[in-house]
Design a protein around this motif. Structure first.
Motif, PDB file in Angstrom:
ATOM      1  N   ALA A  17      16.046   1.418  -1.760  1.00 40.97           N
ATOM      2  CA  ALA A  17      14.610   0.837  -2.373  1.00 40.97           C
ATOM      3  C   ALA A  17      13.633   1.674  -1.886  1.00 40.97           C
ATOM      4  N   ARG A  18      13.790   2.476  -0.584  1.00 41.34           N
ATOM      5  CA  ARG A  18      12.891   3.123  -0.269  1.00 41.34           C
ATOM      6  C   ARG A  18      12.719   4.651  -0.954  1.00 41.34           C
ATOM      7  N   THR A  24       8.838   8.299   2.375  1.00 44.50           N
ATOM      8  CA  THR A  24       9.479   8.808   3.600  1.00 44.50           C
ATOM      9  C   THR A  24       9.780   7.500   4.404  1.00 44.50           C
ATOM     10  N   GLN A  25      10.671   7.590   5.329  1.00 48.95           N
ATOM     11  CA  GLN A  25      10.843   6.621   6.559  1.00 48.95           C
ATOM     12  C   GLN A  25       9.826   6.467   7.140  1.00 48.95           C
ATOM     13  N   ALA A  26       8.924   7.426   7.344  1.00 47.17           N
ATOM     14  CA  ALA A  26       7.938   7.689   8.178  1.00 47.17           C
ATOM     15  C   ALA A  26       6.548   6.608   7.497  1.00 47.17           C
ATOM     16  N   GLN A  27       6.616   6.905   6.043  1.00 46.70           N
ATOM     17  CA  GLN A  27       5.685   6.001   5.408  1.00 46.70           C
ATOM     18  C   GLN A  27       6.097   4.600   5.359  1.00 46.70           C
ATOM     19  N   VAL A  28       7.276   4.209   5.327  1.00 49.69           N
ATOM     20  CA  VAL A  28       7.815   2.718   5.390  1.00 49.69           C
ATOM     21  C   VAL A  28       7.568   2.206   6.708  1.00 49.69           C
ATOM     22  N   GLN A  56       9.724  -7.337   7.841  1.00 53.80           N
ATOM     23  CA  GLN A  56       8.405  -6.470   7.577  1.00 53.80           C
ATOM     24  C   GLN A  56       8.919  -5.392   6.544  1.00 53.80           C
ATOM     25  N   VAL A  57       9.907  -4.697   6.817  1.00 55.78           N
ATOM     26  CA  VAL A  57      10.391  -3.605   5.980  1.00 55.78           C
ATOM     27  C   VAL A  57      10.800  -4.031   4.622  1.00 55.78           C
ATOM     28  N   ILE A  58      11.361  -5.051   4.451  1.00 57.78           N
ATOM     29  CA  ILE A  58      11.949  -5.544   3.137  1.00 57.78           C
ATOM     30  C   ILE A  58      10.622  -5.850   2.305  1.00 57.78           C
ATOM     31  N   THR A  59       9.480  -6.482   2.778  1.00 61.05           N
ATOM     32  CA  THR A  59       8.541  -6.953   2.362  1.00 61.05           C
ATOM     33  C   THR A  59       7.702  -5.615   1.984  1.00 61.05           C
ATOM     34  N   THR A  60       7.440  -4.703   2.706  1.00 62.56           N
ATOM     35  CA  THR A  60       6.909  -3.512   2.573  1.00 62.56           C
ATOM     36  C   THR A  60       7.610  -2.691   1.148  1.00 62.56           C
ATOM     37  N   LEU A  61       8.756  -2.803   1.036  1.00 62.71           N
ATOM     38  CA  LEU A  61       9.221  -2.261  -0.226  1.00 62.71           C
ATOM     39  C   LEU A  61       9.483  -3.211  -1.476  1.00 62.71           C
ATOM     40  N   GLY A  62       8.739  -4.130  -1.501  1.00 60.92           N
ATOM     41  CA  GLY A  62       8.777  -5.248  -2.536  1.00 60.92           C
ATOM     42  C   GLY A  62       9.736  -6.148  -2.493  1.00 60.92           C
TER      43      GLY A  62
END
Length: 79
Positions: A17-18, A24-28, A56-62
């Protein structure tokens, strides 16, 4: 919809997904409010990751977490 049954599969899904989002991992990590090390560990399938941060990560990636076959909690937090 993808079926996830272990930490390694969740990590692979997060990584895919990222990359699809072109991040990037840093942006996520920055957008999700988690540390870079957390994103690295999550994508590596580390089984001790914290569920709150995972969400939080899952939500950030939609994405969103869905539990099929589980009963719906009663309103008002009753058990």
């Amino acid at each position: 919809m993808q079926q996830i049954s272990n930490a390694a599969q969740l990590g692979q899904a997060v990584r895919a997904a990222r990359k699809q989002a072109g991040l990037t991992q840093a942006q996520v990590a920055l957008t999700a409010g988690v540390g870079l090390r957390f994103v690295v560990d999550l994508e590596a399938g580390k089984p001790t990751a914290q569920i709150g941060k995972i969400l939080q990560v899952i939500t950030t990636l939609g994405g969103r977490l869905r539990l099929d076959g589980w009963p719906t909690p009663a309103e008002g937090g009753q058990r």
